[in-house]
Scaffold this active site. Structure first.
Site, PDB file in Angstrom:
ATOM      1  N   ARG A   1     -26.118 -52.905   4.413  1.00  0.00           N
ATOM      2  CA  ARG A   1     -27.144 -52.442   5.343  1.00  0.00           C
ATOM      3  C   ARG A   1     -27.941 -51.264   4.799  1.00  0.00           C
ATOM      4  O   ARG A   1     -27.392 -50.266   4.339  1.00  0.00           O
ATOM      5  CB  ARG A   1     -26.504 -52.059   6.674  1.00  0.00           C
ATOM      6  CG  ARG A   1     -27.520 -51.693   7.751  1.00  0.00           C
ATOM      7  CD  ARG A   1     -26.810 -51.369   9.042  1.00  0.00           C
ATOM      8  NE  ARG A   1     -26.212 -52.552   9.647  1.00  0.00           N
ATOM      9  CZ  ARG A   1     -25.034 -52.549  10.253  1.00  0.00           C
ATOM     10  NH1 ARG A   1     -24.318 -51.461  10.306  1.00  0.00           N
ATOM     11  NH2 ARG A   1     -24.572 -53.668  10.793  1.00  0.00           N
TER      12      ARG A   1
ATOM     13  N   ARG B   1     -23.239 -50.314  -2.657  1.00  0.00           N
ATOM     14  CA  ARG B   1     -24.306 -49.311  -2.597  1.00  0.00           C
ATOM     15  C   ARG B   1     -24.346 -48.597  -3.934  1.00  0.00           C
ATOM     16  O   ARG B   1     -23.364 -47.974  -4.337  1.00  0.00           O
ATOM     17  CB  ARG B   1     -24.061 -48.298  -1.480  1.00  0.00           C
ATOM     18  CG  ARG B   1     -24.030 -48.903  -0.079  1.00  0.00           C
ATOM     19  CD  ARG B   1     -23.966 -47.804   0.988  1.00  0.00           C
ATOM     20  NE  ARG B   1     -23.633 -48.343   2.290  1.00  0.00           N
ATOM     21  CZ  ARG B   1     -24.507 -48.924   3.118  1.00  0.00           C
ATOM     22  NH1 ARG B   1     -25.768 -49.050   2.744  1.00  0.00           N
ATOM     23  NH2 ARG B   1     -24.120 -49.387   4.294  1.00  0.00           N
TER      24      ARG B   1
ATOM     25  N   HIS C   1     -17.277 -55.921  -0.152  1.00  0.00           N
ATOM     26  CA  HIS C   1     -17.236 -54.472   0.043  1.00  0.00           C
ATOM     27  C   HIS C   1     -16.234 -53.790  -0.888  1.00  0.00           C
ATOM     28  O   HIS C   1     -16.161 -52.566  -0.942  1.00  0.00           O
ATOM     29  CB  HIS C   1     -16.881 -54.186   1.508  1.00  0.00           C
ATOM     30  CG  HIS C   1     -17.093 -52.765   1.932  1.00  0.00           C
ATOM     31  ND1 HIS C   1     -16.044 -51.916   2.218  1.00  0.00           N
ATOM     32  CD2 HIS C   1     -18.221 -52.038   2.118  1.00  0.00           C
ATOM     33  CE1 HIS C   1     -16.511 -50.733   2.579  1.00  0.00           C
ATOM     34  NE2 HIS C   1     -17.829 -50.789   2.518  1.00  0.00           N
TER      35      HIS C   1
ATOM     36  N   ASN D   1     -28.029 -39.782  11.962  1.00  0.00           N
ATOM     37  CA  ASN D   1     -26.936 -40.584  12.521  1.00  0.00           C
ATOM     38  C   ASN D   1     -27.343 -41.249  13.835  1.00  0.00           C
ATOM     39  O   ASN D   1     -27.007 -42.413  14.094  1.00  0.00           O
ATOM     40  CB  ASN D   1     -25.705 -39.710  12.759  1.00  0.00           C
ATOM     41  CG  ASN D   1     -25.005 -39.312  11.479  1.00  0.00           C
ATOM     42  OD1 ASN D   1     -25.363 -39.765  10.396  1.00  0.00           O
ATOM     43  ND2 ASN D   1     -24.014 -38.446  11.589  1.00  0.00           N
TER      44      ASN D   1
ATOM     45  N   TYR E   1     -19.365 -37.111  -0.840  1.00  0.00           N
ATOM     46  CA  TYR E   1     -18.377 -37.957  -0.156  1.00  0.00           C
ATOM     47  C   TYR E   1     -17.022 -37.707  -0.817  1.00  0.00           C
ATOM     48  O   TYR E   1     -16.929 -37.650  -2.039  1.00  0.00           O
ATOM     49  CB  TYR E   1     -18.698 -39.451  -0.328  1.00  0.00           C
ATOM     50  CG  TYR E   1     -19.779 -40.011   0.559  1.00  0.00           C
ATOM     51  CD1 TYR E   1     -20.815 -39.229   1.042  1.00  0.00           C
ATOM     52  CD2 TYR E   1     -19.784 -41.362   0.884  1.00  0.00           C
ATOM     53  CE1 TYR E   1     -21.815 -39.772   1.830  1.00  0.00           C
ATOM     54  CE2 TYR E   1     -20.789 -41.920   1.674  1.00  0.00           C
ATOM     55  CZ  TYR E   1     -21.803 -41.119   2.138  1.00  0.00           C
ATOM     56  OH  TYR E   1     -22.794 -41.659   2.917  1.00  0.00           O
TER      57      TYR E   1
ATOM     58  N   ARG F   1     -12.007 -40.121  10.677  1.00  0.00           N
ATOM     59  CA  ARG F   1     -13.250 -39.348  10.727  1.00  0.00           C
ATOM     60  C   ARG F   1     -14.137 -39.737  11.899  1.00  0.00           C
ATOM     61  O   ARG F   1     -14.672 -38.892  12.604  1.00  0.00           O
ATOM     62  CB  ARG F   1     -14.037 -39.550   9.428  1.00  0.00           C
ATOM     63  CG  ARG F   1     -15.289 -38.679   9.345  1.00  0.00           C
ATOM     64  CD  ARG F   1     -16.207 -39.141   8.235  1.00  0.00           C
ATOM     65  NE  ARG F   1     -16.992 -40.298   8.608  1.00  0.00           N
ATOM     66  CZ  ARG F   1     -17.351 -41.268   7.777  1.00  0.00           C
ATOM     67  NH1 ARG F   1     -16.953 -41.236   6.532  1.00  0.00           N
ATOM     68  NH2 ARG F   1     -18.085 -42.288   8.206  1.00  0.00           N
TER      69      ARG F   1
ATOM     70  N   HIS G   1     -14.364 -39.722   3.320  1.00  0.00           N
ATOM     71  CA  HIS G   1     -14.578 -41.150   3.112  1.00  0.00           C
ATOM     72  C   HIS G   1     -13.357 -41.859   2.537  1.00  0.00           C
ATOM     73  O   HIS G   1     -13.336 -43.081   2.448  1.00  0.00           O
ATOM     74  CB  HIS G   1     -15.790 -41.339   2.178  1.00  0.00           C
ATOM     75  CG  HIS G   1     -16.371 -42.703   2.167  1.00  0.00           C
ATOM     76  ND1 HIS G   1     -16.242 -43.561   1.098  1.00  0.00           N
ATOM     77  CD2 HIS G   1     -17.087 -43.384   3.104  1.00  0.00           C
ATOM     78  CE1 HIS G   1     -16.864 -44.697   1.360  1.00  0.00           C
ATOM     79  NE2 HIS G   1     -17.383 -44.624   2.571  1.00  0.00           N
TER      80      HIS G   1
END
Length: 685
Positions: free
Chosen positions: A407, A377, A437, A47, A470, A566, A594
């Site tokens: 990304r 993703r 997205h 992270n 997740y 979160r 998530h």
């Protein structure tokens, strides 16, 4: 709307750093299984790498440009950087203290040992020496620095060694400095044979082996110092979407340069000599504030593999088997099951397999004529994408909206796009300037002479690996109005024209922000009329100023607001006459929270929506997102009971935020309650 002063907004970067502090706390918590504590330590490192590659890199660019712009908090980039730097150093020092003084001794008690050079037995030293000559020396390239050998290009986050030398080499050179780069192909942790290690789990770090045998690379010379170092670079891609003709070609040209962006952080061994520190600082054009001296491996994130290598279930989270929703237990035909009832999936407690099976059955069903799906993703190896490839091969109309600018997934997405195009699928890259997205899949099937549409909408990515850790919701439905909304959004993404009026979905960048604002104003109106007013919202980040202002206004009107955020949160809770009716908490546990769930009491109607979007400027104005209602009353109740209430009750993994952006663990009562553990026990097998 009233304009609130800067002091009533928290800074994004500082808030994000607080999130990483909570992650590190999981590594510190003795109630977390020991190998999971090591894993959290590695996650913290990962992270922080991304934090520097993106957030700090952005700050440094602004500082170089002498930018005077500020965010809602009113801080200039230089001020934020100064505040961050002190906090990061405190966290990094604590991280290495945890590693050296707590986790290594605790692991050793469990016969999981990291063997340090000073403690190698003669037998271990001999095995390691043989390993060095057999596996390492043939692939290492020492570079002695002189006019013919300038300082090498150093890859982002790679392991390197700076060497101080005495003496002359065979050619009479005596530059005194050399660089040794550890190729990425080399393992960073070596698992020794049990007979050599004195136990089943004995590990040696690559850095220890190289330091022990560095003189072998410089025959006849004396190594005065050997210091590991690692540089972190700016990893944003600089692609001007307005100026290029082919985004994919531009990205393929830009991706290799990501590894060599401007340096933003230098991590060095704590025993590095002052001369070498200055030398490396100058090479990477960094300031003293960008240098971190660490007491241990500079690449702690690479220890993550130890978690999977060590077969000790007693030191890990208890394994579980995700369940299937009841409608799918006895009904193998996805389309029959969805026609009967909407199906809600709650990952990772419930399996992601039905989503894969939905696309796989569509790919092989002769009655299916078209499949459309978004990909943000998906990972390197995706059963979903292979199913789409099969569908295209079989002659079905397959359209895939691939987001090339996701990304750190750009290369994988380019590869999938190429494979899909090769089998005849229509591949589009969304809309210039707006990341796609949204998580949507649409299947068109011929039934009884008519076309019937089925859809999947989700809060998380179509990534079969991340769905295992997740938390996300997914909805499978054949609701015609919702399917029509999804079809219209796909039409916008692949074609041209004005946005359609949608029946149920809110869509960024057109209606999602306003939909949320209207829902908040609706609760304000109920509160002013003397009715119960309640907002519960769960998301990854809350940063958008107008929504924050609307929540402040709602609090002042008497609306009770429960926020489960979160990560970064710019709202200040608990301030009298401003946010006294707002509570903010964060859940950090076994799974990465998530889900995005938005609940509005709405005078007993209890409106519940799920979304791919956080409450951030980028999600609401610069991305294509969807927010969809849960219309089935039974499923709506499930979302409330599973996605919200347990988190409000949690007093084990829950952190409460104060008005200054600091977090403390919720006060534990006699009865301990964990949302994630409860959901595992009730939903998983």
């Amino acid at each position: 709307m009233h304009s609130f002063p800067h002091e009533q907004f928290l800074n994004r970067e500082l808030s994000l750093l607080e999130f990483n502090r909570r992650v590190l706390a999981q590594a510190e918590d003795p109630r977390t299984p020991l190998l999971e504590r090591l894993r959290f330590l590695c996650i913290f490192s990962s992270n922080m790498d991304e934090f520097y590659e993106i957030r700090v890199a952005g700050l440094q660019e602004k500082i170089k440009l002498h930018s005077t712009s500020t965010g809602p908090d009113g801080f200039h980039a230089s001020k934020i950087f100064t505040l961050l730097n002190d906090k990061v150093r405190e966290l990094v020092n604590h991280q290495y203290h945890l590693f050296n003084q707590v986790l290594i001794p605790e692991l050793a008690k469990q016969n999981i040992r990291f063997l340090r050079r000073r403690n190698w037995t003669p037998q271990q030293a001999e095995w390691i020496k043989a390993y060095f000559f057999r596996e390492l020396m043939p692939v290492l390239t020492p570079i002695g620095l002189d006019p013919a050998h300038p300082f090498p290009r150093v890859l982002n986050k790679s392991l390197n060694f700076a060497i101080e030398l005495e003496g002359k080499d065979a050619f009479g050179r005596h530059s005194g400095v050399a660089i040794v780069q550890a190729p990425k192909a080399l393992p960073r942790v070596i698992h020794l044979p049990a007979t050599i290690a004195g136990g089943e789990y004995g590990f040696v770090l690559l850095s220890s082996i190289l330091r022990a045998h560095m003189e072998e690379l410089f025959a006849g010379m004396h190594v005065r110092g050997c210091y590991q170092f690692r540089v972190t670079r700016n990893s944003e891609l600089f692609v001007d979407e307005e100026e290029i003709k082919n985004l994919r070609d531009a990205l393929q040209g830009e991706l290799p340069q990501r590894h060599f962006g401007n340096a933003v952080r230098l991590e060095l061994a704590a025993d590095c000599s002052p001369n070498m520190i200055t030398f490396l600082q100058n090479q990477f054009e960094l300031r003293e504030a960008d240098i971190f001296l660490v007491d241990g491996p500079v690449n702690l994130v690479r220890l993550l593999q130890v978690h999977s290598w060590v077969d000790r279930p007693d030191l890990k989270y208890v394994p579980f088997q995700p369940s299937l929703p009841k409608p799918l237990v006895k009904q193998a035909d996805m389309f029959s099951a969805i026609r009967k009832h909407d199906i809600l999936l709650h990952h990772p407690y419930q399996s992601f397999t039905p989503v894969v099976e939905f696309i796989r059955q569509a790919a092989h069903d002769p009655n299916v004529v078209a499949i459309k799906q978004t990909v943000y993703r998906a990972g390197q190896d995706s059963a979903l994408l292979y199913a789409l490839i099969d569908a295209a091969r079989s002659g079905k109309e397959v359209t895939v909206v691939v987001e090339l600018l996701a990304r750190f997934e750009e290369e994988a997405n380019i590869n999938w796009a190429e494979q899909l195009e090769q089998v005849g699928a229509h591949v589009v890259y969304g809309v210039v300037g707006y990341k796609a997205h949204a998580k949507m899949a649409l299947v068109v099937r011929r039934e009884a002479g008519q076309l019937k549409r089925y859809i999947h909408l989700g809060t998380g990515n179509y990534h079969t690996q991340t769905t295992k850790f997740y938390t996300d919701f997914g909805l499978l439905t054949s609701n015609e109005a919702m399917a029509n909304d999804v079809a219209n959004i796909f039409q916008e993404l692949t074609g041209l024209g004005h946005p359609s009026k949608l029946a149920h979905l809110w869509q960024s960048p057109f209606t999602l922000h306003q939909g949320l604002m209207d829902a908040i104003q609706q609760e304000i109106a109920h509160a002013k009329a003397g009715h119960k007013a309640l907002i519960i919202a769960k998301m990854n980040a809350l940063l958008e100023p107008k929504l924050i202002q609307a929540l402040y206004q709602a609090s002042c009107a008497g609306v009770k607001i429960e926020l489960i955020v979160r990560g970064a949160c710019a709202l200040r809770p608990g301030i009298a006459n401003l946010s006294e009716n707002i509570r903010v908490r964060s859940i950090i546990g076994r799974f990465l929270e998530h889900t995005r769930v938005f609940y509005f009491y709405n005078n007993k109607k209890e409106d519940v929506r799920l979304s791919s979007a956080d409450w951030m400027d980028r999600n609401l104005f610069r991305r294509i997102e969807v927010c969809f209602p849960v219309l089935d009353k039974r499923l709506k109740k499930r979302v409330i009971q599973e996605g919200l209430k347990p988190y409000l009750k949690d007093n084990i993994e829950s952190w409460e935020m104060d008005a200054d952006g600091h977090y403390r663990r919720r006060r534990r009562r006699t009865t301990l309650y964990s949302a994630q553990s409860t959901l595992l026990n009730t939903l998983a097998n």
